[in-house]
Motif scaffolding. Structure first.
Motif, PDB file in Angstrom:
ATOM      1  N   GLY A 524      24.007  34.326  52.854  1.00 19.84           N
ATOM      2  CA  GLY A 524      25.021  35.367  52.997  1.00 19.84           C
ATOM      3  C   GLY A 524      25.865  35.619  51.766  1.00 19.84           C
ATOM      4  N   SER A 525      25.639  34.908  50.689  1.00 17.30           N
ATOM      5  CA  SER A 525      26.424  35.136  49.475  1.00 17.30           C
ATOM      6  C   SER A 525      25.862  36.276  48.629  1.00 17.30           C
ATOM      7  N   MET A 526      24.610  36.661  48.884  1.00 16.04           N
ATOM      8  CA  MET A 526      23.987  37.736  48.139  1.00 16.04           C
ATOM      9  C   MET A 526      23.262  38.669  49.100  1.00 16.04           C
ATOM     10  N   SER A 527      22.798  39.791  48.548  1.00 18.97           N
ATOM     11  CA  SER A 527      22.028  40.769  49.305  1.00 18.97           C
ATOM     12  C   SER A 527      20.718  41.032  48.562  1.00 18.97           C
ATOM     13  N   LEU A 528      19.768  41.633  49.256  1.00 22.83           N
ATOM     14  CA  LEU A 528      18.514  41.979  48.583  1.00 22.83           C
ATOM     15  C   LEU A 528      18.750  43.030  47.499  1.00 22.83           C
ATOM     16  N   VAL A 529      19.632  43.983  47.778  1.00 20.93           N
ATOM     17  CA  VAL A 529      19.928  45.065  46.837  1.00 20.93           C
ATOM     18  C   VAL A 529      21.432  45.129  46.641  1.00 20.93           C
ATOM     19  N   GLY A 530      21.861  45.200  45.397  1.00 26.60           N
ATOM     20  CA  GLY A 530      23.284  45.275  45.106  1.00 26.60           C
ATOM     21  C   GLY A 530      23.543  45.185  43.627  1.00 26.60           C
ATOM     22  N   PRO A 531      24.793  45.132  43.203  1.00 27.50           N
ATOM     23  CA  PRO A 531      25.114  44.983  41.781  1.00 27.50           C
ATOM     24  C   PRO A 531      24.680  43.625  41.247  1.00 27.50           C
ATOM     25  N   ARG A 532      24.612  43.504  39.929  1.00 23.58           N
ATOM     26  CA  ARG A 532      24.228  42.242  39.315  1.00 23.58           C
ATOM     27  C   ARG A 532      25.340  41.216  39.511  1.00 23.58           C
ATOM     28  N   PRO A 533      25.001  39.975  39.897  1.00 27.70           N
ATOM     29  CA  PRO A 533      26.044  38.942  40.073  1.00 27.70           C
ATOM     30  C   PRO A 533      26.605  38.512  38.720  1.00 27.70           C
ATOM     31  N   PRO A 534      27.898  38.737  38.459  1.00 22.20           N
ATOM     32  CA  PRO A 534      28.456  38.438  37.138  1.00 22.20           C
ATOM     33  C   PRO A 534      28.923  36.990  37.025  1.00 22.20           C
ATOM     34  N   LEU A 535      29.120  36.576  35.790  1.00 22.41           N
ATOM     35  CA  LEU A 535      29.689  35.271  35.502  1.00 22.41           C
ATOM     36  C   LEU A 535      31.215  35.348  35.567  1.00 22.41           C
ATOM     37  N   PRO A 536      31.895  34.212  35.805  1.00 23.22           N
ATOM     38  CA  PRO A 536      33.370  34.233  35.849  1.00 23.22           C
ATOM     39  C   PRO A 536      33.994  34.705  34.542  1.00 23.22           C
ATOM     40  N   GLU A 537      33.400  34.332  33.394  1.00 28.18           N
ATOM     41  CA  GLU A 537      33.976  34.791  32.125  1.00 28.18           C
ATOM     42  C   GLU A 537      33.783  36.288  31.921  1.00 28.18           C
ATOM     43  N   GLU A 538      32.756  36.862  32.518  1.00 25.79           N
ATOM     44  CA  GLU A 538      32.592  38.309  32.453  1.00 25.79           C
ATOM     45  C   GLU A 538      33.663  39.016  33.279  1.00 25.79           C
ATOM     46  N   VAL A 539      33.917  38.481  34.477  1.00 23.12           N
ATOM     47  CA  VAL A 539      34.916  39.097  35.344  1.00 23.12           C
ATOM     48  C   VAL A 539      36.307  38.993  34.726  1.00 23.12           C
ATOM     49  N   ALA A 540      36.553  37.965  33.954  1.00 20.18           N
ATOM     50  CA  ALA A 540      37.879  37.787  33.343  1.00 20.18           C
ATOM     51  C   ALA A 540      38.215  38.904  32.369  1.00 20.18           C
ATOM     52  N   VAL A 541      37.204  39.530  31.762  1.00 18.43           N
ATOM     53  CA  VAL A 541      37.457  40.604  30.796  1.00 18.43           C
ATOM     54  C   VAL A 541      37.073  41.967  31.368  1.00 18.43           C
ATOM     55  N   TYR A 542      36.866  42.037  32.686  1.00 22.57           N
ATOM     56  CA  TYR A 542      36.509  43.313  33.313  1.00 22.57           C
ATOM     57  C   TYR A 542      37.647  44.322  33.176  1.00 22.57           C
ATOM     58  N   ASP A 545      37.986  49.622  36.213  1.00 24.81           N
ATOM     59  CA  ASP A 545      36.880  50.313  36.863  1.00 24.81           C
ATOM     60  C   ASP A 545      35.750  49.358  37.221  1.00 24.81           C
ATOM     61  N   ALA A 546      35.448  48.390  36.346  1.00 24.75           N
ATOM     62  CA  ALA A 546      34.336  47.481  36.585  1.00 24.75           C
ATOM     63  C   ALA A 546      34.593  46.555  37.763  1.00 24.75           C
ATOM     64  N   ARG A 547      35.847  46.298  38.105  1.00 22.68           N
ATOM     65  CA  ARG A 547      36.135  45.420  39.242  1.00 22.68           C
ATOM     66  C   ARG A 547      35.705  46.033  40.571  1.00 22.68           C
ATOM     67  N   ARG A 548      35.429  47.323  40.579  1.00 21.13           N
ATOM     68  CA  ARG A 548      34.919  47.963  41.792  1.00 21.13           C
ATOM     69  C   ARG A 548      33.554  47.409  42.189  1.00 21.13           C
ATOM     70  N   ARG A 549      32.835  46.805  41.244  1.00 16.13           N
ATOM     71  CA  ARG A 549      31.531  46.209  41.553  1.00 16.13           C
ATOM     72  C   ARG A 549      31.661  45.062  42.550  1.00 16.13           C
ATOM     73  N   LEU A 550      32.824  44.436  42.609  1.00  6.69           N
ATOM     74  CA  LEU A 550      33.013  43.281  43.490  1.00  6.69           C
ATOM     75  C   LEU A 550      33.324  43.685  44.924  1.00  6.69           C
ATOM     76  N   ALA A 551      33.261  44.989  45.244  1.00 12.54           N
ATOM     77  CA  ALA A 551      33.555  45.428  46.606  1.00 12.54           C
ATOM     78  C   ALA A 551      32.407  45.157  47.565  1.00 12.54           C
ATOM     79  N   VAL A 552      31.214  44.872  47.055  1.00  9.18           N
ATOM     80  CA  VAL A 552      30.042  44.586  47.897  1.00  9.18           C
ATOM     81  C   VAL A 552      29.392  43.303  47.397  1.00  9.18           C
ATOM     82  N   ARG A 553      28.461  42.786  48.176  1.00  3.46           N
ATOM     83  CA  ARG A 553      27.738  41.585  47.772  1.00  3.46           C
ATOM     84  C   ARG A 553      26.789  41.901  46.623  1.00  3.46           C
TER      85      ARG A 553
END
Length: 607
Positions: A524-542, A545-553
């Protein structure tokens, strides 16, 4: 004898060939003799006007003031410059051809200058494009486009009909494997009528309209609707007529013909996209209308994504300007002529304040005669048509934008489909997973699975599972390779990364290293289709607009994976992920899964 000044009564010079005294004797009009009343001795005869003798007064006493003016004019003629005194046009020689026709606008300007109302200024004459007849113009310009579109549509009809026959035959064989009998004879008729009924259902759901073919997901959605409509119609007819239908035949024939047509249309579209990318065939010639920066960005995107089938052959700007690698064909008021010169069949209008509703309406009228398609690019970024509706408000068309479906029953259905699909794929791929695990173990020392922390929905972290493709000291060597990064943004990608093992290169090329992520989908942590799972250091510099990717799995595959993977820039990958978040649907997931098969087999952009 009166002196002819060569001037008209308005004071302008009279051409020499029109003066009576300069005409040959044989061409002079004979003078008329009319009995005239005796004029007063103080009033001399007026000078001849236009080279003719003055006509005598007809029963009216001459005006002394008028006679005095004529006398002064005859005694003191106004000086004439050489430019004005020159003849306006030379006398036509005997037997000479008739003069060429003069442009009406130019003639009006000359006439106004002659009358003294406005000064004459010679303006450059704009040569209009040839006005072709509607039928001949459309045929000559669109013959190539009509040819390949017609072939594509005929091939589509044949494929749908053949798949319908095959589905009926497979369903008949699955239910009645013993041969033809009197009982199953009617199922032979049903199997024959299946392709006809399914083709009619496709036509009723507008699956053959060109606006939904060639690109986009609307075509697949309409095929699914056609299959559901035919299933519902069959159940309704069987219930109302109290006709019993074999369940095995029913549950084999209808799903098989629906998904068979989906697969056939997908493969046919892939052939079309390959022809567009490699040979530049089956393209539509487009004239882009807009400002310089917008035109340049659109042309660059269409050149990169050639599978859309739009080839920019020119542009129209609001004023003088230049666009890289795009010829400028004119301004906004010259679009119709630019389309004819470029032999284009489509006009793409970008957002600009100069082209309001009235201007677009007039442009559509001009393009309608030659059957030129008009496309208006919306300012709404990555919002699908399913979320936009036009509703009239007090006679004005208002564009309403619905919110994306991020929660609710549809999301529960997606989660259920993800888990069921992941379990099925894990069971089917279990032999392949065992072989890959042995290969990874034998290639280099270290664990088979690689575990890494990623960020999921709503910013929650989870551990992702992948086959190990690097040596065990890859993280320690990252600092010394950071300056060789080949992509922008927060990602680190190196085409010839020395940390990757031999087996790891093969796994990355065909994305086989991501198969263990099926365990994340089941959890349940991922889906078959969705955005690419980012690294924590990537999210830190998001950015925001890019944080909208975290609205879905996050998903195992997504739009960015099937659109180029690592060959895409950071901004383009974020845009594709946001596009998926804003326009998610089950049919879009199915299309992405089908495109994933093609992307994986090509192995392009994976390193």
């Amino acid at each position: 004898m009166a002196i002819d000044s060569g001037r008209t009564r308005d004071g302008f010079h009279r051409p020499a060939h029109l003066r009576r005294e300069d005409r040959p004797a044989g061409l002079r009009r004979p003078e008329r003799t009319v009995d005239a009343r005796p004029e007063p001795e103080a009033a001399p005869a007026p000078p001849p006007v236009y080279g003719r003798p003055a006509a005598p007064a007809r029963g009216r006493r001459p005006s002394p003031v008028r006679n005095q003016i004529r006398q002064v004019s005859a005694r003191k003629p106004r000086p004439v410059s050489a430019e004005v005194a020159a003849p306006v046009s030379p006398a036509p020689a005997p037997g000479a051809a008739a003069a060429a026709e003069v442009d009406p606008a130019l003639a009006a300007e000359v006439e106004a200058a002659v009358r003294g109302t406005t000064p004459f200024t010679r303006t450059p004459v704009r040569i209009a494009a040839p006005d072709m007849s509607a039928g001949a113009g459309r045929t000559s310009r669109h013959r190539a486009r009509w040819a390949w579109e017609g072939r594509y549509l005929r091939t589509l009809l044949v494929l749908d009909f053949v798949i319908g026959l095959m589905a009926g035959a497979v369903a008949f064989e699955a239910r009645f494997s013993g041969g033809l009998t009197l009982y199953n004879a009617r199922y032979v008729l049903l199997s024959v009528l299946l392709p006809v009924a399914f083709t009619a259902s496709l036509a009723a759901n507008r699956a053959y309209e060109k606006r939904y073919l060639f690109v986009g997901t609307d075509e697949y959605q309409r095929v699914l609707r056609a299959g559901l409509a035919l299933t519902a119609a069959t159940v309704f007819v069987a219930y109302t007529t109290e006709t019993r239908i074999a369940r095995v035949w029913f549950f084999v024939a209808l799903p098989l013909v629906t998904f068979g047509c989906l697969l056939a249309r997908f493969l046919l579209r892939q052939l079309l996209h390959r022809a567009r990318k490699r040979r530049g065939a089956c393209m539509r010639r487009v004239v882009v209308v807009g400002h310089e920066l917008a035109v340049e960005a659109m042309a660059r995107q269409l050149r990169r994504e050639r599978y859309h089938g739009l080839k920019v052959v020119g542009a129209c700007l609001p004023g003088p300007g230049e666009v890289a690698d795009v010829p400028i064909l004119g301004r906004f008021d010259e679009v119709a002529g630019a389309v004819r010169r470029a032999r284009a069949d489509t006009v793409l209008v970008l957002s600009c304040p100069e082209l309001d509703g009235h201007a677009l309406r007039r442009l559509a009228w001009h393009l309608e005669r030659d059957d030129i398609d008009l496309i208006v690019a919306s300012t709404l970024i990555d919002v699908a048509g399913s979320r936009t509706t036009i509703r009239p408000v007090d006679g004005l068309p208002m564009l309403h934008v619905e919110h994306p479906t991020l929660n609710g029953a549809r999301r529960l259905v997606k989660a259920l489909v993800d888990r069921v699909g992941a379990v099925a794929l894990l069971v089917l791929a279990s032999p392949l997973l065992a072989v890959l695990a042995i290969a990874v173990r034998m290639d280099s020392t270290g664990p088979v699975l690689f575990r890494q922390t990623r960020v999921g929905k709503d910013g929650h972290e989870f551990v992702i599972f992948k086959f190990r493709t690097m040596h065990i000291d890859a993280e320690a060597r990252l600092a010394e390779l950071r300056h060789l990064n080949e992509v922008d943004g927060a990602l680190f990608k190196l085409r010839n990364d020395p940390r990757v093992t031999r087996v790891g290169r093969l796994l990355r090329k065909f994305s086989l290293d991501e198969l263990p992520q099926l365990l994340n989908v089941i959890g349940g942590s991922m889906s078959l289709v969705g955005p690419r799972p980012p690294l924590p250091e990537e999210v830190a510099v998001y950015p925001d607009d890019a944080r909208r990717r975290l609205a879905v799995r996050p998903g195992m595959t997504g739009l960015w994976q099937v659109s180029g993977r690592s060959d895409l820039s950071w901004d383009e990958a974020v845009r594709l992920d946001l596009q998926y978040v804003e326009n998610w649907s089950l049919s879009l997931d199915l299309v992405i899964l089908l495109r994933t098969l093609s992307a994986v087999t090509r192995g392009a952009g994976a390193y």
